[in-house]
Design a protein around this motif. Structure first.
Motif: not given
Length: 337
Positions: A2-12, A23-27, A281-291
């Motif tokens: 899954i090709r992901i973009a981010i909004i925000g360039t902060n600590k979080i 994880t290999e689910l997101l790039k 774990y939220e990154a993995i859950r997000f990818a699983e939902m998309i898939n």
């Protein structure tokens, strides 16, 4: 992938991207910032290939499948809706929106455009939450609960010196409840559902932002106390107290040290092995939902985030904390509170 973009360039955002790298689910493919220079500077470190300083090109880019939003709270709704209308899946930092009306718009956009909307609520998208929930029956009938997250903000010293950063600015839909108390609120809603009523109070700072607060939530047979602060620390655990015993745990929103203490004196610590960065774990859950591997969980996540927003709306109503975004609040049903 899954090709992901981010909004925000902060600590979080940096911490989230460190989780994505595990994880290999997101790039990571794209980075949005207010300036191209900042987007390039931040994104190059993590291997991004595309950079934006306007939202429209990001929304229309066919090479982006999903977006992680970590902008100021008041931006979440408008950005998420635009992206979802363009067919992008959205993982939005907590709190998902400024209020329940905004979140309703976001949930509707997700359903209408058949995309995933997930609030990045890492305290419940975590193996520790599953372990905690699995042992609730061990303590018998629940009677009292204390959920707390009190952390002296790294920005509070600047605040006291007259430098008001985003975390203490009500015009950005921020403050202690939205930044810290939201974890306690969501965890309560996930474990116990919507309370019958709440009573809220807060400590206000000179610019009329809440520095700390409490919520007392009433259920049929038990009470839940939420204690949160950005202006002091706490060193005692959260507790779920039942007639047979008590569960204690530390370090919301990255739960550790889950202990069971029974009335007969028996004590047990549950072993917990997990990644130190629980944003994984939220990154993995997000990818699983998309898939499509976890589609049933999507509606449940929207339901719990909706309860969280309604509870916080009512708490803010009681303490008199109003955001500019509330000017556009739709009529909503808060009869449960």
């Amino acid at each position: 992938m899954i090709r992901i973009a981010i909004i925000g360039t902060n600590k979080i955002t940096r911490r989230f991207l460190e989780a994505v790298q595990k994880t290999e689910l997101l790039k990571l493919t794209g980075v949005y910032s207010r300036t191209i220079e900042k987007a390039v500077e931040f994104g190059t470190e993590f291997g991004a290939e595309k950079f934006y300083d306007r939202l429209e090109p990001l929304a229309s880019d066919p090479d982006i499948d999903a977006v992680y939003i970590a902008s100021p709270n008041y931006c979440h709704c408008a950005q998420a809706v635009m992206l979802m209308q363009a067919g992008k899946h959205v993982l939005v930092e907590k709190p998902a929106a400024s209020n329940f009306a905004e979140f309703t718009r976001m949930a509707q956009a997700a359903r209408q455009n058949h995309v995933i909307l997930l609030e990045a609520m890492r305290c419940v998208i975590d193996p520790a939450f599953d372990l905690l929930a699995a042992h609730l029956d061990d303590i018998g009938e629940v009677r009292q609960v204390i959920l707390q997250y009190c952390q002296y903000s790294s920005r509070y010293d600047n605040y006291k010196n007259g430098i008001i950063e985003n975390a203490f600015r009500p015009e950005l839909s921020n403050g202690s409840l939205m930044d810290i108390g939201v974890y306690c609120t969501h965890l309560m809603a996930k474990l116990f559902g919507m309370p019958k009523k709440i009573q809220a109070d807060a400590v206000f700072l000179p610019n009329q932002i809440d520095g700390a607060g409490t919520i007392l939530a009433h259920y049929d047979d038990f009470q839940v106390q939420l204690v949160y602060s950005k202006i002091c620390d706490s060193f005692v655990p959260s507790q779920i107290m039942g007639e047979k015993g008590t569960l204690t745990f530390r370090e919301l929103p990255n739960i550790h040290d889950i202990d069971l203490i029974l009335r007969n004196g028996e004590q047990k610590r549950f072993p917990l092995q997990k990644d130190s960065n629980n944003m994984l774990y939220e990154a993995i859950r997000f990818a699983e939902m998309i898939n499509g591997q976890d589609s049933a969980a999507c509606e449940e996540c929207l339901r719990v985030s909706g309860m969280e927003m309604q509870i916080m709306d009512e708490a803010r109503r009681q303490i008199g904390l109003v955001f500019p975004a509330d000017t556009f609040r739709h009529t909503q049903n808060t009869s449960a509170l």
